[in-house]
Design a protein around this motif. Structure first.
Motif, PDB file in Angstrom:
ATOM      1  N   ASP A  93      -6.989   7.030  -6.903  1.00  0.00           N
ATOM      2  CA  ASP A  93      -5.511   6.875  -7.506  1.00  0.00           C
ATOM      3  C   ASP A  93      -5.401   5.530  -8.166  1.00  0.00           C
ATOM      4  OD1 ASP A  93      -2.698   7.704  -8.204  1.00  0.00           O
ATOM      5  OD2 ASP A  93      -2.142   7.445  -6.111  1.00  0.00           O
ATOM      6  N   GLY A  94      -5.701   5.116  -9.451  1.00  0.00           N
ATOM      7  CA  GLY A  94      -5.530   3.771  -9.985  1.00  0.00           C
ATOM      8  C   GLY A  94      -6.453   2.803  -9.174  1.00  0.00           C
ATOM      9  N   GLU A  95      -5.575   1.965  -8.796  1.00  0.00           N
ATOM     10  CA  GLU A  95      -6.182   0.893  -7.775  1.00  0.00           C
ATOM     11  C   GLU A  95      -6.238   1.363  -6.179  1.00  0.00           C
ATOM     12  OE1 GLU A  95      -3.377  -2.353  -6.478  1.00  0.00           O
ATOM     13  OE2 GLU A  95      -2.605  -1.733  -8.290  1.00  0.00           O
ATOM     14  N   TRP A  96      -5.881   2.275  -5.871  1.00  0.00           N
ATOM     15  CA  TRP A  96      -5.789   3.082  -4.683  1.00  0.00           C
ATOM     16  C   TRP A  96      -6.987   4.138  -4.388  1.00  0.00           C
ATOM     17  CZ3 TRP A  96      -3.571  -0.436  -1.912  1.00  0.00           C
ATOM     18  CH2 TRP A  96      -2.355  -1.278  -2.541  1.00  0.00           C
ATOM     19  N   VAL A  97      -7.548   4.198  -3.283  1.00  0.00           N
ATOM     20  CA  VAL A  97      -8.348   5.267  -2.820  1.00  0.00           C
ATOM     21  C   VAL A  97      -7.781   5.825  -1.474  1.00  0.00           C
ATOM     22  CG1 VAL A  97     -10.565   6.021  -2.192  1.00  0.00           C
ATOM     23  CG2 VAL A  97     -10.409   4.332  -3.973  1.00  0.00           C
ATOM     24  N   MET A 123       0.845  -1.224   0.147  1.00  0.00           N
ATOM     25  CA  MET A 123      -0.300  -0.037  -0.001  1.00  0.00           C
ATOM     26  C   MET A 123       0.988   1.140  -0.060  1.00  0.00           C
ATOM     27  SD  MET A 123      -3.378   0.476   2.253  1.00  0.00           S
ATOM     28  CE  MET A 123      -3.719  -1.252   1.953  1.00  0.00           C
ATOM     29  N   PRO A 124       0.596   2.308  -0.931  1.00  0.00           N
ATOM     30  CA  PRO A 124       1.484   3.281  -0.921  1.00  0.00           C
ATOM     31  C   PRO A 124       1.282   4.371   0.163  1.00  0.00           C
ATOM     32  CG  PRO A 124      -0.510   3.847  -2.286  1.00  0.00           C
ATOM     33  CD  PRO A 124      -0.518   2.338  -1.806  1.00  0.00           C
ATOM     34  N   ILE A 125       2.471   4.973   0.508  1.00  0.00           N
ATOM     35  CA  ILE A 125       2.426   5.985   1.649  1.00  0.00           C
ATOM     36  C   ILE A 125       2.576   7.315   0.792  1.00  0.00           C
ATOM     37  CG2 ILE A 125       3.417   6.967   3.593  1.00  0.00           C
ATOM     38  CD1 ILE A 125       4.136   4.127   4.417  1.00  0.00           C
ATOM     39  N   LEU A 126       1.760   8.170   0.893  1.00  0.00           N
ATOM     40  CA  LEU A 126       1.687   9.417   0.239  1.00  0.00           C
ATOM     41  C   LEU A 126       2.420  10.433   0.891  1.00  0.00           C
ATOM     42  CD1 LEU A 126      -1.757   9.998  -1.259  1.00  0.00           C
ATOM     43  CD2 LEU A 126       0.317   8.852  -2.262  1.00  0.00           C
ATOM     44  N   GLY A 127       3.337  11.334   0.116  1.00  0.00           N
ATOM     45  CA  GLY A 127       4.178  12.576   0.932  1.00  0.00           C
ATOM     46  C   GLY A 127       3.077  13.684   0.483  1.00  0.00           C
ATOM     47  N   GLU A 128       3.787  14.839   0.775  1.00  0.00           N
ATOM     48  CA  GLU A 128       2.831  15.903   0.531  1.00  0.00           C
ATOM     49  C   GLU A 128       2.774  16.315  -1.108  1.00  0.00           C
ATOM     50  OE1 GLU A 128       3.773  19.862   2.474  1.00  0.00           O
ATOM     51  OE2 GLU A 128       4.468  18.777   4.167  1.00  0.00           O
ATOM     52  N   ALA A 129       3.976  15.943  -1.668  1.00  0.00           N
ATOM     53  CA  ALA A 129       3.911  16.357  -3.242  1.00  0.00           C
ATOM     54  C   ALA A 129       2.842  15.377  -3.750  1.00  0.00           C
ATOM     55  CB  ALA A 129       5.167  16.027  -3.597  1.00  0.00           C
ATOM     56  N   GLU A 130       2.872  14.153  -3.494  1.00  0.00           N
ATOM     57  CA  GLU A 130       1.971  13.301  -4.110  1.00  0.00           C
ATOM     58  C   GLU A 130       0.605  13.607  -3.752  1.00  0.00           C
ATOM     59  OE1 GLU A 130       5.887  10.964  -3.471  1.00  0.00           O
ATOM     60  OE2 GLU A 130       4.581  12.018  -2.123  1.00  0.00           O
ATOM     61  N   ALA A 131       0.298  13.840  -2.590  1.00  0.00           N
ATOM     62  CA  ALA A 131      -1.031  14.156  -2.015  1.00  0.00           C
ATOM     63  C   ALA A 131      -1.385  15.339  -2.706  1.00  0.00           C
ATOM     64  CB  ALA A 131      -1.238  14.208  -0.626  1.00  0.00           C
ATOM     65  N   ALA A 132      -0.796  16.413  -2.834  1.00  0.00           N
ATOM     66  CA  ALA A 132      -0.883  17.533  -3.742  1.00  0.00           C
ATOM     67  C   ALA A 132      -1.310  17.482  -5.142  1.00  0.00           C
ATOM     68  CB  ALA A 132       0.230  18.928  -3.398  1.00  0.00           C
ATOM     69  N   GLY A 133      -0.722  16.476  -5.720  1.00  0.00           N
ATOM     70  CA  GLY A 133      -1.061  16.092  -7.200  1.00  0.00           C
ATOM     71  C   GLY A 133      -2.304  15.509  -7.376  1.00  0.00           C
ATOM     72  N   LEU A 134      -2.929  15.095  -6.288  1.00  0.00           N
ATOM     73  CA  LEU A 134      -4.278  14.127  -6.561  1.00  0.00           C
ATOM     74  C   LEU A 134      -5.514  15.112  -6.617  1.00  0.00           C
ATOM     75  CD1 LEU A 134      -3.774  11.374  -4.110  1.00  0.00           C
ATOM     76  CD2 LEU A 134      -3.330  11.043  -6.403  1.00  0.00           C
ATOM     77  N   ASP A 135      -6.512  14.605  -7.188  1.00  0.00           N
ATOM     78  CA  ASP A 135      -7.749  15.257  -7.496  1.00  0.00           C
ATOM     79  C   ASP A 135      -8.717  14.814  -6.293  1.00  0.00           C
ATOM     80  OD1 ASP A 135      -9.943  16.762  -8.471  1.00  0.00           O
ATOM     81  OD2 ASP A 135     -10.606  15.189  -9.762  1.00  0.00           O
ATOM     82  N   TRP A 136      -8.965  15.688  -4.924  1.00  0.00           N
ATOM     83  CA  TRP A 136      -9.340  15.539  -3.985  1.00  0.00           C
ATOM     84  C   TRP A 136     -11.012  15.629  -3.994  1.00  0.00           C
ATOM     85  CZ3 TRP A 136      -7.626  12.549  -0.149  1.00  0.00           C
ATOM     86  CH2 TRP A 136      -6.028  12.424  -0.195  1.00  0.00           C
ATOM     87  N   ASP A 153      -6.815  17.917   8.680  1.00  0.00           N
ATOM     88  CA  ASP A 153      -5.418  17.217   9.041  1.00  0.00           C
ATOM     89  C   ASP A 153      -5.036  16.470   7.885  1.00  0.00           C
ATOM     90  OD1 ASP A 153      -3.410  16.020   9.983  1.00  0.00           O
ATOM     91  OD2 ASP A 153      -4.479  14.498  11.464  1.00  0.00           O
ATOM     92  N   PRO A 154      -4.610  17.286   6.821  1.00  0.00           N
ATOM     93  CA  PRO A 154      -4.500  16.922   5.581  1.00  0.00           C
ATOM     94  C   PRO A 154      -3.373  15.705   5.253  1.00  0.00           C
ATOM     95  CG  PRO A 154      -3.824  19.150   5.645  1.00  0.00           C
ATOM     96  CD  PRO A 154      -4.586  18.711   6.800  1.00  0.00           C
ATOM     97  N   GLY A 155      -2.515  15.752   6.324  1.00  0.00           N
ATOM     98  CA  GLY A 155      -1.207  15.010   6.383  1.00  0.00           C
ATOM     99  C   GLY A 155      -1.635  13.488   6.767  1.00  0.00           C
ATOM    100  N   ALA A 156      -2.605  13.540   7.170  1.00  0.00           N
ATOM    101  CA  ALA A 156      -2.998  11.993   7.843  1.00  0.00           C
ATOM    102  C   ALA A 156      -4.155  11.447   6.845  1.00  0.00           C
ATOM    103  CB  ALA A 156      -3.812  12.127   9.142  1.00  0.00           C
ATOM    104  N   ILE A 157      -3.295  10.765   5.991  1.00  0.00           N
ATOM    105  CA  ILE A 157      -4.000  10.044   4.650  1.00  0.00           C
ATOM    106  C   ILE A 157      -4.411   8.562   5.120  1.00  0.00           C
ATOM    107  CG2 ILE A 157      -3.963   9.764   2.384  1.00  0.00           C
ATOM    108  CD1 ILE A 157      -2.417  12.308   2.111  1.00  0.00           C
ATOM    109  N   VAL A 158      -5.265   7.998   4.851  1.00  0.00           N
ATOM    110  CA  VAL A 158      -5.745   6.537   5.051  1.00  0.00           C
ATOM    111  C   VAL A 158      -5.731   6.055   3.440  1.00  0.00           C
ATOM    112  CG1 VAL A 158      -7.219   4.922   5.854  1.00  0.00           C
ATOM    113  CG2 VAL A 158      -6.748   6.717   7.073  1.00  0.00           C
ATOM    114  N   THR A 159      -5.208   4.949   3.278  1.00  0.00           N
ATOM    115  CA  THR A 159      -5.294   4.421   1.872  1.00  0.00           C
ATOM    116  C   THR A 159      -5.748   3.030   1.851  1.00  0.00           C
ATOM    117  OG1 THR A 159      -3.230   5.847   1.269  1.00  0.00           O
ATOM    118  CG2 THR A 159      -3.953   3.732  -0.168  1.00  0.00           C
ATOM    119  N   THR A 160      -6.633   2.976   1.035  1.00  0.00           N
ATOM    120  CA  THR A 160      -7.255   1.494   0.907  1.00  0.00           C
ATOM    121  C   THR A 160      -7.521   1.047  -0.604  1.00  0.00           C
ATOM    122  OG1 THR A 160      -9.118   0.140   1.635  1.00  0.00           O
ATOM    123  CG2 THR A 160      -9.792   2.232   0.791  1.00  0.00           C
TER     124      THR A 160
END
Length: 89
Positions: free
Chosen positions: A33-37, A1-14, A44-51
């Motif tokens: 984000d492809g096979e991930w959500v 499961m990917p762990i997102l940094g600030e740059a990757e998170a900023a590049g997503l369409d939230w 708290d935008p830095g605390a991202i849960v990925t599934t």
């Protein structure tokens, strides 16, 4: 499961689920984000849960089927016309 940094998170369409009072506090956001959500809250935008997409889809179907209603038994129902249903306005 990917762990997102600030740059990757900023590049997503939230996509944001707005709170009823219209404020930007405590809003729930989701970014496919492809096979991930990825899921986060605006306060708290830095605390991202990925599934996985499959698990997210199962969750959404559960919400649509009222499988989680017991978690909000103390929340008053919305007035008619306040929010669109699952099929939209």
């Amino acid at each position: 499961m990917p762990i997102l940094g600030e740059a990757e998170a900023a590049g997503l369409d939230w996509v944001r689920a707005e709170v009823e009072d219209g404020s930007d506090e405590h809003c729930f956001e989701v970014a496919p984000d492809g096979e991930w959500v990825h899921i986060r809250q605006t306060d708290d935008p830095g605390a991202i849960v990925t599934t996985t997409r499959a698990k997210w889809d199962a969750f959404v179907l559960g919400v649509r089927n009222n499988e989680f209603d017991h978690f909000v038994t103390d929340v008053p129902p919305a007035a008619p016309g306040d929010r669109p249903g699952p099929s939209g306005p």
